[in-house]
Design a protein around this motif. Structure first.
Motif, PDB file in Angstrom:
ATOM      1  N   ASP A 174      23.513  70.208  57.084  1.00 52.45           N
ATOM      2  CA  ASP A 174      24.604  71.166  56.934  1.00 52.45           C
ATOM      3  C   ASP A 174      24.789  71.899  55.731  1.00 52.45           C
ATOM      4  OD1 ASP A 174      25.427  70.614  59.617  1.00 52.45           O
ATOM      5  OD2 ASP A 174      27.015  69.282  59.192  1.00 52.45           O
ATOM      6  N   VAL A 175      24.180  71.389  54.663  1.00 52.04           N
ATOM      7  CA  VAL A 175      24.228  71.680  53.426  1.00 52.04           C
ATOM      8  C   VAL A 175      23.083  72.701  53.452  1.00 52.04           C
ATOM      9  CG1 VAL A 175      23.710  71.577  51.040  1.00 52.04           C
ATOM     10  CG2 VAL A 175      24.967  69.963  52.031  1.00 52.04           C
ATOM     11  N   PHE A 176      21.845  72.814  54.022  1.00 55.32           N
ATOM     12  CA  PHE A 176      20.841  73.649  54.025  1.00 55.32           C
ATOM     13  C   PHE A 176      21.477  74.990  54.764  1.00 55.32           C
ATOM     14  CE2 PHE A 176      18.312  70.368  52.236  1.00 55.32           C
ATOM     15  CZ  PHE A 176      17.340  70.991  51.441  1.00 55.32           C
ATOM     16  N   LEU A 177      22.082  74.616  55.950  1.00 53.93           N
ATOM     17  CA  LEU A 177      22.507  75.658  56.838  1.00 53.93           C
ATOM     18  C   LEU A 177      23.444  76.498  56.283  1.00 53.93           C
ATOM     19  CD1 LEU A 177      22.447  73.677  60.463  1.00 53.93           C
ATOM     20  CD2 LEU A 177      21.032  75.558  59.686  1.00 53.93           C
ATOM     21  N   ALA A 178      23.995  76.067  55.409  1.00 58.28           N
ATOM     22  CA  ALA A 178      25.479  76.749  54.909  1.00 58.28           C
ATOM     23  C   ALA A 178      24.978  77.784  53.880  1.00 58.28           C
ATOM     24  CB  ALA A 178      26.367  75.632  54.214  1.00 58.28           C
ATOM     25  N   VAL A 179      23.784  77.546  53.227  1.00 57.15           N
ATOM     26  CA  VAL A 179      23.222  78.598  52.181  1.00 57.15           C
ATOM     27  C   VAL A 179      22.543  79.523  53.244  1.00 57.15           C
ATOM     28  CG1 VAL A 179      21.757  78.989  50.275  1.00 57.15           C
ATOM     29  CG2 VAL A 179      23.247  76.678  50.521  1.00 57.15           C
ATOM     30  N   PRO A 180      22.481  80.857  53.027  1.00 58.70           N
ATOM     31  CA  PRO A 180      21.836  81.805  53.848  1.00 58.70           C
ATOM     32  C   PRO A 180      20.298  81.565  53.252  1.00 58.70           C
ATOM     33  CG  PRO A 180      23.471  82.770  52.860  1.00 58.70           C
ATOM     34  CD  PRO A 180      23.593  81.344  52.227  1.00 58.70           C
ATOM     35  N   GLN A 181      19.594  81.716  54.592  1.00 56.67           N
ATOM     36  CA  GLN A 181      18.021  81.378  54.363  1.00 56.67           C
ATOM     37  C   GLN A 181      17.260  82.222  53.358  1.00 56.67           C
ATOM     38  OE1 GLN A 181      15.702  81.652  58.307  1.00 56.67           O
ATOM     39  NE2 GLN A 181      14.185  80.289  57.244  1.00 56.67           N
ATOM     40  N   LEU A 182      17.684  83.538  53.439  1.00 57.63           N
ATOM     41  CA  LEU A 182      16.859  84.401  52.448  1.00 57.63           C
ATOM     42  C   LEU A 182      17.219  84.216  51.107  1.00 57.63           C
ATOM     43  CD1 LEU A 182      15.095  86.868  52.162  1.00 57.63           C
ATOM     44  CD2 LEU A 182      17.325  88.398  52.608  1.00 57.63           C
ATOM     45  N   ILE A 183      18.498  83.817  50.785  1.00 55.22           N
ATOM     46  CA  ILE A 183      18.928  83.581  49.352  1.00 55.22           C
ATOM     47  C   ILE A 183      18.096  82.319  49.098  1.00 55.22           C
ATOM     48  CG2 ILE A 183      20.755  83.135  47.793  1.00 55.22           C
ATOM     49  CD1 ILE A 183      20.678  85.770  49.109  1.00 55.22           C
ATOM     50  N   LEU A 184      18.228  81.291  50.051  1.00 48.20           N
ATOM     51  CA  LEU A 184      17.455  80.035  49.369  1.00 48.20           C
ATOM     52  C   LEU A 184      16.108  80.165  49.356  1.00 48.20           C
ATOM     53  CD1 LEU A 184      17.857  77.204  48.829  1.00 48.20           C
ATOM     54  CD2 LEU A 184      17.769  76.670  51.450  1.00 48.20           C
ATOM     55  N   ALA A 185      15.368  81.209  50.390  1.00 48.34           N
ATOM     56  CA  ALA A 185      13.934  81.303  50.135  1.00 48.34           C
ATOM     57  C   ALA A 185      13.519  82.034  48.797  1.00 48.34           C
ATOM     58  CB  ALA A 185      13.474  82.036  51.344  1.00 48.34           C
ATOM     59  N   LEU A 186      14.481  83.135  48.446  1.00 41.14           N
ATOM     60  CA  LEU A 186      14.281  83.858  47.172  1.00 41.14           C
ATOM     61  C   LEU A 186      14.300  83.140  46.097  1.00 41.14           C
ATOM     62  CD1 LEU A 186      16.120  87.228  48.085  1.00 41.14           C
ATOM     63  CD2 LEU A 186      13.852  87.149  47.641  1.00 41.14           C
ATOM     64  N   ALA A 187      15.297  81.924  45.956  1.00 37.79           N
ATOM     65  CA  ALA A 187      15.551  81.006  44.914  1.00 37.79           C
ATOM     66  C   ALA A 187      14.238  80.073  44.624  1.00 37.79           C
ATOM     67  CB  ALA A 187      16.754  80.500  44.996  1.00 37.79           C
ATOM     68  N   LEU A 188      13.845  79.695  45.663  1.00 40.08           N
ATOM     69  CA  LEU A 188      12.688  78.977  45.920  1.00 40.08           C
ATOM     70  C   LEU A 188      11.367  79.644  45.199  1.00 40.08           C
ATOM     71  CD1 LEU A 188      13.119  76.871  48.998  1.00 40.08           C
ATOM     72  CD2 LEU A 188      13.289  76.154  46.547  1.00 40.08           C
TER      73      LEU A 188
END
Length: 280
Positions: free
Chosen positions: A116-130
């Protein structure tokens, strides 16, 4: 076979399958189909930004490279990223979903709260951060997308496992002494396979679109890779004069993502009898 018959009876799903199969053949035969495969990575300044013609059907880019060749070669990159990301996401998400859905205990709660924590963060934002933490490149895009897409598989498998664990065949298997591992991997997982396949098919299209967006933002593929998103990004400063520069890579993204989405919808309808009945 039943799913294939349903897809062939559905013109929209059949059209999606046709697009995907055609693109897959283009990806496999890319080095032989591209008019200028060797020159697609080299600069030819004297022929830069030429409009579509008999010599260059899709025109040339800002470095004089044949856009048709780079679009064809980019199909192989798109499939490589999509397949690698989906397989890696399944390798993580499917076991997590099985383990969390089989029992109601603290481990199940922990696994699903992490999901749920991963799903709560927009995928694109998380991918950009990584992507910002690693060097730009196609490998970076694959890692970032796989790291952000596994929760979708985990949720899908979790729901299917919880639905199937109360079935009569599961009770019968447990009654004759079958181990939980055997029940999960030999009986529950095959019954959850249609939902996993639908998620994987839709995920392929979504991954291609997100990978192109990462390339557009400078986090994904790096020059001189024939990446569609990167090509659209490079074309921005040459608009509207060189309209052909972003148009053909953009159309390639549109058609392939559309094909996977239409195919995924057809597979979903084939896997769910209720949807089939509602359309009759």
């Amino acid at each position: 076979m039943t799913a294939l018959r349903h897809i062939f009876r559905d013109p929209v799903a059949a059209f999606g399958l046709l697009i995907v199969v055609f693109a897959l053949l283009v990806a496999i035969l890319a080095p032989w189909l591209a008019p200028y495969p060797d020159d697609a990575f080299e600069s030819h300044i004297l022929q830069r930004l030429r409009p579509p013609s008999a010599e260059f059907p899709f025109g040339t880019d800002n470095l004089g490279r044949d856009i048709l060749s780079r679009v064809i070669l980019g199909t192989r990159n798109a499939f490589a990223v999509a397949i690698a990301v989906v397989v890696a996401a399944m390798a993580v998400g499917v076991p997590v979903g099985l383990a969390a859905g089989w029992r109601d205990n603290w481990m199940s709660d922990v696994l699903m709260r992490v999901t749920d924590v991963f799903l709560a963060v927009p995928q694109l934002i998380l991918a950009l951060a990584l992507g910002q933490l690693m060097a730009p490149g196609i490998g970076t895009a694959m890692v970032a997308l796989a790291f952000t897409y596994w929760p979708f598989f985990a949720r899908t498998v979790y729901a299917e496992t919880r639905r199937l664990r109360g079935s009569l065949f599961v009770d019968a298997l447990a009654g004759i002494g079958a181990s939980p591992t055997r029940i999960l991997f030999l009986h529950v997982l095959p019954n959850a396979a249609p939902a996993i396949l639908v998620r994987a098919t839709v995920g392929m299209g979504f991954t291609i679109l997100t990978a192109a967006l990462l390339g557009f933002l400078g986090v994904g593929a790096a020059p001189p890779s024939p990446d569609w998103g990167l090509a659209v990004s490079e074309a921005r400063q040459h608009l509207p004069e060189a309209w052909w520069f972003p148009t053909f890579p953009g159309l390639a993204i549109l058609l392939l993502v559309l094909g996977f989405n239409l195919l995924g919808d057809g597979l979903r309808d084939a896997a769910d009898p209720r949807l089939r009945r509602s359309r009759r």
